[in-house]
Design a protein around this motif. Structure first.
Motif, PDB file in Angstrom:
ATOM      1  N   CYS A 277       1.209  -0.998  -0.057  1.00 12.11           N
ATOM      2  CA  CYS A 277      -0.122  -0.011   0.120  1.00 12.11           C
ATOM      3  C   CYS A 277       0.817   1.211  -0.004  1.00 12.11           C
ATOM      4  N   CYS A 280       0.204   3.742   3.695  1.00 12.94           N
ATOM      5  CA  CYS A 280       0.696   3.188   5.161  1.00 12.94           C
ATOM      6  C   CYS A 280       1.944   2.176   4.377  1.00 12.94           C
ATOM      7  N   CYS A 298      -6.517  -1.252   0.522  1.00 11.63           N
ATOM      8  CA  CYS A 298      -5.799  -1.232   1.779  1.00 11.63           C
ATOM      9  C   CYS A 298      -6.055  -2.983   2.946  1.00 11.63           C
ATOM     10  N   CYS A 307      -6.418   2.305   6.973  1.00 14.54           N
ATOM     11  CA  CYS A 307      -5.728   2.559   6.033  1.00 14.54           C
ATOM     12  C   CYS A 307      -6.833   2.274   5.418  1.00 14.54           C
ATOM     13  N   ALA A 309      -7.161   3.288   2.393  1.00 18.10           N
ATOM     14  CA  ALA A 309      -6.429   3.472   0.682  1.00 18.10           C
ATOM     15  C   ALA A 309      -7.250   2.736   0.174  1.00 18.10           C
TER      16      ALA A 309
HETATM   17 ZN   LIG Z   1      -2.474   1.349   3.854  1.00 23.87          ZN
END
Ligand SMILES: [Zn+2]
Length: 339
Positions: A277, A280, A298, A307, A309
């Motif tokens: 990722c 992070c 993520c 996280c 994402a």
């Molecule tokens: Zn992440």
């Protein structure tokens, strides 16, 4: 024959425990005398079946011998498995003639699919009267799709040979409930343990990591028998044969043992290379089937700190091209501190 019925026998038909006050249907015998000659043939047949079914429960169990015959013929060993009737028991009620052995269906098969074998003793001679060869080829069993996998979860009893587990799984309609089974399959797909088989539209196959996980797990954990045993143990708690604490204790001991075994075993989990990722750096991106198609999220989405994402999917890979106009606050593209 009716005179041999033992009216003190109480069959499962007299057990209403599982009805638990629910509405149900039943046929209640009365003492009214019916004029059978007034019935049509079909009516008489139905009446006859009802009478026999009712009567049969007051007869003893039918007794069979599990028989395996091994015959040596021109240097080859041939075997036959089946059963040999010992006493007809309730089957007598259905047999067309009194004291006749239970009738068998075509080709010597009884109604449970097992062939009837004659009463034989060790060393009895046998004559081979006919020989026939058939040329056949085997076919791998068809791959599961989601629907057949759901059915297999319900029919889990077909995948164990343990009689007790088989019976319990059949009674309890396999594993899961109609509310949870589809979710189990969805989870397995999202975690990458199941995938669509190559060259098919909807047939499922285990992924390399799915097979790696299965290989790493000890046999009892992945045996459907275990699910049946678990249900039997839970019945024990419900019925008061074992206490809740004993049940938990037993399972803690079992799980501890399994984990201890896994710690020292060489586990080989060939994970598909998942991209790290970029947000992070700790999590891995996974391809997830969303409502509007696939996207990449993520693996730390539930971690602390989490996280969130997420990246669009482009041809099976995460698309890191920044969106020009993030829809919401666009977390996932937001810069996190100084890097
Ligand atoms: Zn992440």
């Amino acid at each position: 024959m009716i005179g041999r019925a033992d009216t003190t026998r109480k069959s499962a038909a007299f057990d209403d425990k599982k009805m638990d006050g629910q509405a149900h249907h039943g046929i209640v015998p009365t003492v009214c005398v019916t004029d059978l000659s007034a019935l049509t043939e079909i009516e008489r047949n139905v009446y006859d079946l009802v009478v026999r079914s009712y009567l049969a429960q007051f007869f003893e169990h039918a007794v069979f011998m599990q028989t395996r015959i091994e015959v040596s013929c021109v240097g080859e060993r041939w075997t036959a498995n089946g059963k040999t009737p010992v006493s007809a028991g309730w089957r007598e009620v259905y047999a067309p003639h009194e004291d006749a052995p239970p009738q068998t269906a075509v080709d010597g098969e009884t109604d449970d699919g097992k062939q009837t074998l004659p009463d034989m003793a060790q060393g009895d001679p046998a004559m081979c009267t006919a020989c026939d060869t058939t040329s056949r080829s085997t076919k791998p069993s068809a791959r599961f799709d989601e629907a057949s996998l759901l059915t297999a979860m319900i029919d889990l009893h077909k995948f164990t040979t343990d009689p007790a587990a088989k019976a319990r799984l059949k009674e309890g309609k396999g594993i899961g409930t109609s509310a949870t089974r589809a979710g189990v399959i969805k989870d397995l797909r999202e975690r990458g343990f199941l995938e669509i088989a190559k060259g098919t539209k909807n047939k499922l196959t285990s992924s390399a990591s799915g097979r790696g996980l299965l290989n790493a797990l000890p046999a009892p954990v992945k045996d459907p028998t275990m699910a049946g045993m678990f249900k039997i143990a839970l019945d024990g708690v419900a019925g008061g044969q074992i206490t809740y604490d004993q049940f938990v204790e037993r399972n803690v001991a079992f799980i501890t043992k399994v984990i201890a075994g896994l710690r020292t075993s060489s586990m080989n989990l060939p994970m598909a290379p998942a991209p790290a990722c970029p947000k992070c750096a700790m999590g891995r991106l996974r391809r997830i089937a969303g409502n509007d198609g696939h996207f990449w999220g993520c693996s730390n989405f539930k971690a602390d700190p989490k996280c969130s994402a997420s990246y669009p999917d482009r041809d099976g890979a995460p698309d890191f091209t920044p969106k020009l106009k993030p829809k919401s606050k666009g977390f996932g593209f937001k810069k996190v501190g100084a890097m």
